[in-house]
Design a protein around this motif. Structure first.
Motif, PDB file in Angstrom:
ATOM      1  N   LEU A  40       0.817  -1.203   0.000  1.00 49.67           N
ATOM      2  CA  LEU A  40       0.000   0.000   0.000  1.00 49.67           C
ATOM      3  C   LEU A  40       0.854   1.257   0.000  1.00 49.67           C
ATOM      4  O   LEU A  40       0.519   2.241  -0.663  1.00 49.67           O
ATOM      5  N   TYR A  41       1.940   1.239   0.734  1.00 53.34           N
ATOM      6  CA  TYR A  41       2.797   2.422   0.766  1.00 53.34           C
ATOM      7  C   TYR A  41       3.432   2.677  -0.596  1.00 53.34           C
ATOM      8  O   TYR A  41       3.593   3.814  -1.009  1.00 53.34           O
ATOM      9  N   TRP A  42       3.776   1.608  -1.306  1.00 59.07           N
ATOM     10  CA  TRP A  42       4.348   1.771  -2.651  1.00 59.07           C
ATOM     11  C   TRP A  42       3.300   2.270  -3.634  1.00 59.07           C
ATOM     12  O   TRP A  42       3.594   3.073  -4.513  1.00 59.07           O
ATOM     13  N   ILE A  43       2.077   1.786  -3.502  1.00 54.36           N
ATOM     14  CA  ILE A  43       1.017   2.155  -4.440  1.00 54.36           C
ATOM     15  C   ILE A  43       0.405   3.510  -4.096  1.00 54.36           C
ATOM     16  O   ILE A  43       0.114   4.310  -4.975  1.00 54.36           O
ATOM     17  N   LEU A  44       0.223   3.769  -2.817  1.00 54.72           N
ATOM     18  CA  LEU A  44      -0.443   4.990  -2.372  1.00 54.72           C
ATOM     19  C   LEU A  44       0.466   5.858  -1.498  1.00 54.72           C
ATOM     20  O   LEU A  44       0.128   6.148  -0.359  1.00 54.72           O
ATOM     21  N   PRO A  45       1.598   6.301  -2.003  1.00 56.02           N
ATOM     22  CA  PRO A  45       2.512   7.077  -1.153  1.00 56.02           C
ATOM     23  C   PRO A  45       1.951   8.432  -0.756  1.00 56.02           C
ATOM     24  O   PRO A  45       2.401   9.031   0.211  1.00 56.02           O
ATOM     25  N   ASP A  46       0.943   8.919  -1.462  1.00 56.12           N
ATOM     26  CA  ASP A  46       0.386  10.222  -1.142  1.00 56.12           C
ATOM     27  C   ASP A  46      -0.545  10.199   0.060  1.00 56.12           C
ATOM     28  O   ASP A  46      -1.037  11.230   0.483  1.00 56.12           O
ATOM     29  N   VAL A  47      -0.790   9.013   0.611  1.00 57.75           N
ATOM     30  CA  VAL A  47      -1.620   8.920   1.808  1.00 57.75           C
ATOM     31  C   VAL A  47      -0.940   9.673   2.961  1.00 57.75           C
ATOM     32  O   VAL A  47      -1.605  10.288   3.780  1.00 57.75           O
ATOM     33  N   ILE A  53       9.676  10.230   4.052  1.00 58.64           N
ATOM     34  CA  ILE A  53      10.364   8.940   4.012  1.00 58.64           C
ATOM     35  C   ILE A  53      10.115   8.325   2.640  1.00 58.64           C
ATOM     36  O   ILE A  53       8.985   8.259   2.177  1.00 58.64           O
ATOM     37  N   ASP A  54      11.156   7.895   2.021  1.00 58.96           N
ATOM     38  CA  ASP A  54      11.066   7.295   0.700  1.00 58.96           C
ATOM     39  C   ASP A  54      10.481   5.884   0.783  1.00 58.96           C
ATOM     40  O   ASP A  54      10.560   5.220   1.804  1.00 58.96           O
ATOM     41  N   ASP A  55       9.895   5.421  -0.324  1.00 61.00           N
ATOM     42  CA  ASP A  55       9.305   4.079  -0.379  1.00 61.00           C
ATOM     43  C   ASP A  55      10.317   2.994  -0.027  1.00 61.00           C
ATOM     44  O   ASP A  55       9.991   2.033   0.663  1.00 61.00           O
ATOM     45  N   ILE A  56      11.515   3.135  -0.515  1.00 62.30           N
ATOM     46  CA  ILE A  56      12.540   2.122  -0.257  1.00 62.30           C
ATOM     47  C   ILE A  56      12.899   2.091   1.226  1.00 62.30           C
ATOM     48  O   ILE A  56      13.065   1.020   1.811  1.00 62.30           O
ATOM     49  N   ALA A  57      12.980   3.251   1.866  1.00 64.89           N
ATOM     50  CA  ALA A  57      13.302   3.297   3.293  1.00 64.89           C
ATOM     51  C   ALA A  57      12.208   2.616   4.110  1.00 64.89           C
ATOM     52  O   ALA A  57      12.501   1.867   5.045  1.00 64.89           O
ATOM     53  N   VAL A  58      10.953   2.861   3.763  1.00 63.93           N
ATOM     54  CA  VAL A  58       9.843   2.212   4.468  1.00 63.93           C
ATOM     55  C   VAL A  58       9.923   0.703   4.283  1.00 63.93           C
ATOM     56  O   VAL A  58       9.752  -0.061   5.234  1.00 63.93           O
ATOM     57  N   THR A  59      10.210   0.256   3.079  1.00 60.99           N
ATOM     58  CA  THR A  59      10.329  -1.167   2.800  1.00 60.99           C
ATOM     59  C   THR A  59      11.476  -1.785   3.588  1.00 60.99           C
ATOM     60  O   THR A  59      11.343  -2.884   4.144  1.00 60.99           O
ATOM     61  N   MET A  60      12.598  -1.088   3.672  1.00 64.90           N
ATOM     62  CA  MET A  60      13.755  -1.618   4.394  1.00 64.90           C
ATOM     63  C   MET A  60      13.470  -1.740   5.893  1.00 64.90           C
ATOM     64  O   MET A  60      13.811  -2.757   6.511  1.00 64.90           O
ATOM     65  N   VAL A  61      12.829  -0.742   6.464  1.00 64.61           N
ATOM     66  CA  VAL A  61      12.483  -0.797   7.890  1.00 64.61           C
ATOM     67  C   VAL A  61      11.480  -1.917   8.139  1.00 64.61           C
ATOM     68  O   VAL A  61      11.621  -2.701   9.083  1.00 64.61           O
ATOM     69  N   ALA A  62      10.474  -2.024   7.295  1.00 64.86           N
ATOM     70  CA  ALA A  62       9.465  -3.078   7.440  1.00 64.86           C
ATOM     71  C   ALA A  62      10.081  -4.462   7.252  1.00 64.86           C
ATOM     72  O   ALA A  62       9.722  -5.413   7.958  1.00 64.86           O
ATOM     73  N   ALA A  63      11.011  -4.594   6.326  1.00 62.38           N
ATOM     74  CA  ALA A  63      11.664  -5.883   6.084  1.00 62.38           C
ATOM     75  C   ALA A  63      12.480  -6.314   7.295  1.00 62.38           C
ATOM     76  O   ALA A  63      12.443  -7.488   7.693  1.00 62.38           O
ATOM     77  N   GLU A  64      13.220  -5.389   7.865  1.00 60.16           N
ATOM     78  CA  GLU A  64      14.014  -5.697   9.067  1.00 60.16           C
ATOM     79  C   GLU A  64      13.098  -6.154  10.198  1.00 60.16           C
ATOM     80  O   GLU A  64      13.340  -7.156  10.857  1.00 60.16           O
ATOM     81  N   TRP A  65      12.011  -5.426  10.416  1.00 59.88           N
ATOM     82  CA  TRP A  65      11.065  -5.761  11.476  1.00 59.88           C
ATOM     83  C   TRP A  65      10.419  -7.127  11.210  1.00 59.88           C
ATOM     84  O   TRP A  65      10.328  -7.968  12.104  1.00 59.88           O
ATOM     85  N   PHE A  66       9.960  -7.351   9.975  1.00 63.71           N
ATOM     86  CA  PHE A  66       9.294  -8.603   9.624  1.00 63.71           C
ATOM     87  C   PHE A  66      10.220  -9.803   9.818  1.00 63.71           C
ATOM     88  O   PHE A  66       9.817 -10.815  10.391  1.00 63.71           O
ATOM     89  N   ALA A  67      11.446  -9.698   9.359  1.00 66.25           N
ATOM     90  CA  ALA A  67      12.385 -10.816   9.476  1.00 66.25           C
ATOM     91  C   ALA A  67      12.651 -11.158  10.937  1.00 66.25           C
ATOM     92  O   ALA A  67      12.588 -12.327  11.332  1.00 66.25           O
ATOM     93  N   ARG A  68      12.940 -10.162  11.742  1.00 66.49           N
ATOM     94  CA  ARG A  68      13.225 -10.430  13.162  1.00 66.49           C
ATOM     95  C   ARG A  68      12.008 -10.984  13.886  1.00 66.49           C
ATOM     96  O   ARG A  68      12.111 -11.939  14.645  1.00 66.49           O
TER      97      ARG A  68
END
Length: 81
Positions: A40-47, A53-68
């Motif tokens: 959703l953040y990638w598709i609707l960044p204007d929300v 925060i850039d889309d890639i940064a949000v993805t990286m933070v979410a990926a780190e959290w999800f993996a752990r």
């Protein structure tokens, strides 16, 4: 801080994310808990237009959290086969 700038760390993390997303041990609900917000953040960044925060940064933070979180919850090794 050095870890966050390491390309090796991010490569390893995204390989782990791919493995977790295809793992039969991880529930669909947990997979969607990562995929839906990031997608959703990638598709609707204007929300959140005022959040610089850039889309890639949000993805990286979410990926780190999800993996752990997923590896702890399912007691999975940091490297799945």
């Amino acid at each position: 801080m050095r870890k966050l700038l390491s390309l090796r760390h991010w490569k390893h993390l995204f390989v782990r994310i791919g493995q977790l997303l295809v793992s039969k041990q991880v529930s669909l609900g947990d997979k969607l808990l990562f995929l839906i917000p990031v997608g959703l953040y990638w598709i609707l960044p204007d929300v959140l237009p005022y959040l610089p925060i850039d889309d890639i940064a949000v993805t990286m933070v979410a990926a780190e959290w999800f993996a752990r979180r997923t590896e702890r919850k399912y007691r999975l090794p940091t490297k799945l086969n």
